[in-house]
Scaffold this motif. Structure first.
Motif, PDB file in Angstrom:
ATOM      1  N   PHE A  95       0.887  -1.126  -0.111  1.00 55.18           N
ATOM      2  CA  PHE A  95       0.013  -0.039   0.004  1.00 55.18           C
ATOM      3  C   PHE A  95       0.853   1.296  -0.066  1.00 55.18           C
ATOM      4  O   PHE A  95       1.665   1.458   1.091  1.00 55.18           O
ATOM      5  CB  PHE A  95      -0.868   0.103   1.318  1.00 55.18           C
ATOM      6  CG  PHE A  95      -1.968  -1.209   1.317  1.00 55.18           C
ATOM      7  CD1 PHE A  95      -2.954  -1.084   0.349  1.00 55.18           C
ATOM      8  CD2 PHE A  95      -1.628  -2.270   2.432  1.00 55.18           C
ATOM      9  CE1 PHE A  95      -3.714  -2.093   0.525  1.00 55.18           C
ATOM     10  CE2 PHE A  95      -2.770  -3.192   2.129  1.00 55.18           C
ATOM     11  CZ  PHE A  95      -3.705  -3.433   1.464  1.00 55.18           C
ATOM     12  N   ILE A 115       4.212   0.993   2.112  1.00 56.43           N
ATOM     13  CA  ILE A 115       4.340   0.075   2.788  1.00 56.43           C
ATOM     14  C   ILE A 115       4.107  -1.348   2.255  1.00 56.43           C
ATOM     15  O   ILE A 115       3.136  -1.516   1.504  1.00 56.43           O
ATOM     16  CB  ILE A 115       3.187   0.328   3.939  1.00 56.43           C
ATOM     17  CG1 ILE A 115       3.580   1.583   4.793  1.00 56.43           C
ATOM     18  CG2 ILE A 115       3.000  -0.909   4.876  1.00 56.43           C
ATOM     19  CD1 ILE A 115       2.551   1.946   5.821  1.00 56.43           C
ATOM     20  N   ALA A 138       2.500  -4.348   2.859  1.00 58.33           N
ATOM     21  CA  ALA A 138       1.582  -4.788   4.097  1.00 58.33           C
ATOM     22  C   ALA A 138       1.900  -6.347   4.403  1.00 58.33           C
ATOM     23  O   ALA A 138       1.957  -6.985   5.632  1.00 58.33           O
ATOM     24  CB  ALA A 138       0.177  -4.491   3.869  1.00 58.33           C
ATOM     25  N   PRO A 161       1.956  -8.438  16.069  1.00 53.59           N
ATOM     26  CA  PRO A 161       1.507  -7.273  16.506  1.00 53.59           C
ATOM     27  C   PRO A 161       0.440  -6.570  15.579  1.00 53.59           C
ATOM     28  O   PRO A 161       0.498  -7.027  14.359  1.00 53.59           O
ATOM     29  CB  PRO A 161       2.895  -6.246  16.791  1.00 53.59           C
ATOM     30  CG  PRO A 161       3.744  -7.199  16.358  1.00 53.59           C
ATOM     31  CD  PRO A 161       3.422  -8.508  15.908  1.00 53.59           C
ATOM     32  N   ASN A 162      -0.296  -5.443  15.942  1.00 53.51           N
ATOM     33  CA  ASN A 162      -1.039  -4.730  15.338  1.00 53.51           C
ATOM     34  C   ASN A 162      -0.121  -4.383  14.004  1.00 53.51           C
ATOM     35  O   ASN A 162       0.843  -3.717  14.198  1.00 53.51           O
ATOM     36  CB  ASN A 162      -1.809  -3.507  15.893  1.00 53.51           C
ATOM     37  CG  ASN A 162      -2.927  -3.998  16.520  1.00 53.51           C
ATOM     38  OD1 ASN A 162      -3.861  -4.895  16.101  1.00 53.51           O
ATOM     39  ND2 ASN A 162      -3.044  -3.225  17.909  1.00 53.51           N
ATOM     40  N   GLY A 163      -0.995  -4.274  12.780  1.00 54.42           N
ATOM     41  CA  GLY A 163      -0.505  -3.886  11.698  1.00 54.42           C
ATOM     42  C   GLY A 163       0.721  -4.987  11.168  1.00 54.42           C
ATOM     43  O   GLY A 163       1.314  -4.633   9.860  1.00 54.42           O
ATOM     44  N   ALA A 164       0.760  -6.066  11.462  1.00 55.87           N
ATOM     45  CA  ALA A 164       1.757  -7.149  11.219  1.00 55.87           C
ATOM     46  C   ALA A 164       1.462  -7.503   9.774  1.00 55.87           C
ATOM     47  O   ALA A 164       2.300  -8.060   9.054  1.00 55.87           O
ATOM     48  CB  ALA A 164       2.002  -8.348  12.132  1.00 55.87           C
ATOM     49  N   GLY A 165       0.046  -7.348   9.206  1.00 55.45           N
ATOM     50  CA  GLY A 165      -0.142  -7.686   7.867  1.00 55.45           C
ATOM     51  C   GLY A 165      -1.160  -9.095   7.929  1.00 55.45           C
ATOM     52  O   GLY A 165      -1.494  -9.919   6.906  1.00 55.45           O
ATOM     53  N   LYS A 166      -1.728  -9.427   9.239  1.00 55.37           N
ATOM     54  CA  LYS A 166      -2.664 -10.657   9.304  1.00 55.37           C
ATOM     55  C   LYS A 166      -3.855 -10.588   8.598  1.00 55.37           C
ATOM     56  O   LYS A 166      -4.073 -11.572   7.869  1.00 55.37           O
ATOM     57  CB  LYS A 166      -2.891 -10.924  10.952  1.00 55.37           C
ATOM     58  CG  LYS A 166      -1.585 -10.990  11.523  1.00 55.37           C
ATOM     59  CD  LYS A 166      -1.927 -11.032  13.074  1.00 55.37           C
ATOM     60  CE  LYS A 166      -2.624  -9.981  13.792  1.00 55.37           C
ATOM     61  NZ  LYS A 166      -1.917  -8.844  14.060  1.00 55.37           N
ATOM     62  N   THR A 167      -4.498  -9.476   8.773  1.00 56.06           N
ATOM     63  CA  THR A 167      -5.951  -9.379   7.884  1.00 56.06           C
ATOM     64  C   THR A 167      -5.482  -9.428   6.590  1.00 56.06           C
ATOM     65  O   THR A 167      -6.308  -9.780   5.574  1.00 56.06           O
ATOM     66  CB  THR A 167      -6.575  -7.944   8.415  1.00 56.06           C
ATOM     67  OG1 THR A 167      -6.869  -8.235   9.971  1.00 56.06           O
ATOM     68  CG2 THR A 167      -7.962  -8.052   7.813  1.00 56.06           C
ATOM     69  N   THR A 168      -4.631  -8.476   6.149  1.00 59.19           N
ATOM     70  CA  THR A 168      -4.142  -8.289   4.570  1.00 59.19           C
ATOM     71  C   THR A 168      -4.060  -9.830   4.048  1.00 59.19           C
ATOM     72  O   THR A 168      -4.459  -9.914   2.950  1.00 59.19           O
ATOM     73  CB  THR A 168      -3.003  -7.427   4.720  1.00 59.19           C
ATOM     74  OG1 THR A 168      -3.496  -6.163   4.968  1.00 59.19           O
ATOM     75  CG2 THR A 168      -2.552  -7.100   3.114  1.00 59.19           C
ATOM     76  N   GLN A 184     -12.894  -9.185  11.184  1.00 59.75           N
ATOM     77  CA  GLN A 184     -12.770  -8.493  12.424  1.00 59.75           C
ATOM     78  C   GLN A 184     -13.924  -7.528  12.850  1.00 59.75           C
ATOM     79  O   GLN A 184     -14.240  -7.596  14.097  1.00 59.75           O
ATOM     80  CB  GLN A 184     -11.210  -7.717  12.405  1.00 59.75           C
ATOM     81  CG  GLN A 184     -10.364  -7.823  13.192  1.00 59.75           C
ATOM     82  CD  GLN A 184      -9.302  -6.977  12.828  1.00 59.75           C
ATOM     83  OE1 GLN A 184      -8.673  -7.020  11.645  1.00 59.75           O
ATOM     84  NE2 GLN A 184      -8.512  -6.433  13.729  1.00 59.75           N
TER      85      GLN A 184
HETATM   86  N1  LIG Z   1      -6.600  -0.945   2.472  1.00 58.60           N
HETATM   87  C1  LIG Z   1      -5.437  -0.693   2.949  1.00 58.60           C
HETATM   88  N2  LIG Z   1      -4.820   0.580   2.422  1.00 58.60           N
HETATM   89  C2  LIG Z   1      -3.836   1.264   3.107  1.00 58.60           C
HETATM   90  N3  LIG Z   1      -3.181   0.490   3.858  1.00 58.60           N
HETATM   91  C3  LIG Z   1      -3.583  -0.617   4.279  1.00 58.60           C
HETATM   92  C4  LIG Z   1      -4.793  -1.058   3.892  1.00 58.60           C
HETATM   93  N4  LIG Z   1      -5.166  -2.459   4.695  1.00 58.60           N
HETATM   94  C5  LIG Z   1      -4.119  -2.698   5.662  1.00 58.60           C
HETATM   95  N5  LIG Z   1      -3.132  -1.438   5.431  1.00 58.60           N
HETATM   96  C6  LIG Z   1      -1.926  -1.454   6.274  1.00 58.60           C
HETATM   97  O1  LIG Z   1      -1.075  -2.636   5.906  1.00 58.60           O
HETATM   98  C7  LIG Z   1      -0.518  -2.878   7.241  1.00 58.60           C
HETATM   99  C8  LIG Z   1      -1.091  -4.301   7.816  1.00 58.60           C
HETATM  100  O2  LIG Z   1      -2.497  -4.266   8.178  1.00 58.60           O
HETATM  101  P1  LIG Z   1      -3.310  -5.439   8.791  1.00 58.60           P
HETATM  102  O3  LIG Z   1      -3.315  -6.492   7.512  1.00 58.60           O
HETATM  103  O4  LIG Z   1      -4.789  -4.847   8.855  1.00 58.60           O
HETATM  104  O5  LIG Z   1      -2.784  -5.785  10.060  1.00 58.60           O
HETATM  105  P2  LIG Z   1      -3.123  -6.507  11.191  1.00 58.60           P
HETATM  106  O6  LIG Z   1      -4.281  -7.442  10.717  1.00 58.60           O
HETATM  107  O7  LIG Z   1      -2.028  -7.560  11.216  1.00 58.60           O
HETATM  108  O8  LIG Z   1      -3.173  -5.693  12.440  1.00 58.60           O
HETATM  109  C9  LIG Z   1      -0.858  -1.825   8.129  1.00 58.60           C
HETATM  110  O9  LIG Z   1       0.344  -0.860   8.129  1.00 58.60           O
HETATM  111  C10 LIG Z   1      -2.147  -1.396   7.599  1.00 58.60           C
HETATM  112  O10 LIG Z   1      -2.249  -0.038   7.909  1.00 58.60           O
END
Ligand SMILES: Nc1ncnc2c1ncn2[C@@H]1O[C@H](COP(=O)(O)OP(=O)(O)O)[C@@H](O)[C@H]1O
Ligand SMILES: [Mg+2]
Length: 247
Positions: free
Chosen positions: A14, A17, A19, A38-45, A86
């Motif tokens: 993104f 970054i 992700a 940790p938060n922001g690790a990329g798990k949801t992505t 989530q």
């Molecule tokens: N749609 C998006 N647009 C821009 N940045 C994103 C988007 N989705 C996630 N990110 C960024 O990607 C990184 C990983 O996010 P995420 O996968 O949500 O982490 P986690 O689920 O581990 O907390 C973070 O820095 C987040 O801000």
């Protein structure tokens, strides 16, 4: 044992970054793999890349050795991969029962082939999912009127009703009280016994210890480690990252 679902080199940026950055993930059939970090690790992505909610910049996903990349969320769900979100994404002003019934509706992206499309078959699957999650008595309430834990269980009921064989669960137990957590763990174990394969994003390490067969640890988009829970959770370097005490 060969993996049921495998990701290789998955990458998604993104802006500046990464992700998710070159991540390999293997889900062994019939096991629970916990995805932690940790938060922001990329798990949801990572989930979004597997389920087609996001397109990868690089990498592949295979299901039983067949490439399934570059498909819509609909098409991927139909291969037997269900997920939760989530933020739950329930239909707030629909009844609990209708929320579950939606997941058995052939036009919905949750739907899985094999379960039957007749009214009777759909109703039976919905009743089963409501009973399994303890929501039968609340089935006529609006989703919006449920307590927090009940909403989490409704999100799970929707997945149970699909009959999917692979479940990707995004923080399904976060914020649950101890009694609900115990019920949640028992339910996942029961479903594992029925042959479901689960990937669980979870912050609560008690739940991870209780449920996970394997752990994959992500940080800043990269896989830092994977292995059995004892090894991963006893690694002081990983603990420092997990609890935010990075040097
Ligand atoms: N749609 C998006 N647009 C821009 N940045 C994103 C988007 N989705 C996630 N990110 C960024 O990607 C990184 C990983 O996010 P995420 O996968 O949500 O982490 P986690 O689920 O581990 O907390 C973070 O820095 C987040 O801000
Ligand atoms: Mg997340």
């Amino acid at each position: 044992m060969s993996a049921l679902l495998s990701a290789r080199g998955l990458t998604r940026r993104f802006g500046g970054i990464a992700a998710v950055d070159g991540v390999d993930l293997d889900l062994a059939p019939g096991l629970i793999t916990a995805l932690i970090g940790p938060n922001g690790a990329g798990k949801t992505t990572l989930f979004n890349l597997i389920t087609g909610h996001l397109a990868p910049d690089a990498g592949t996903v295979t299901l039983a050795d067949v490439a399934i990349g570059r498909r819509t969320p609909h098409a991927i769900a139909r291969l037997g991969i269900a997920r939760s979100f989530q933020d739950l994404r329930l239909f707030a002003r629909m009844s609990v029962r209708d929320n579950v019934l939606c997941a058995t509706e052939p036009a919905s992206w949750f739907w899985q082939p094999g379960g039957g499309t007749s009214r009777e078959s759909r109703a039976a699957r919905a009743e089963h999912a409501l009973a399994a999650t303890g929501l039968t008595d609340l089935s006529r309430a609006d989703a919006a009127d449920l307590a927090y834990a009940e909403r989490k269980f409704l999100s799970l009921a929707r997945i149970i009703a699909t009959g999917a064989r692979i479940w990707l669960l995004d923080e399904p137990a976060s914020g649950l009280d101890p009694a609900s957590r115990a019920r949640f763990s028992a339910l996942l174990r029961e479903k594992l016994g029925e042959g479901v394969t689960i990937c669980l994003i979870e912050h609560n390490l008690d739940i991870v210890i209780e449920l996970a067969d394997r752990i994959v640890f992500l940080d800043q988009g990269r896989k830092l480690a994977e292995g059995d829970p004892e090894t991963i959770l006893n690694d002081p370097a990983l603990a420092a990252i997990y609890f935010g005490e990075r040097a």
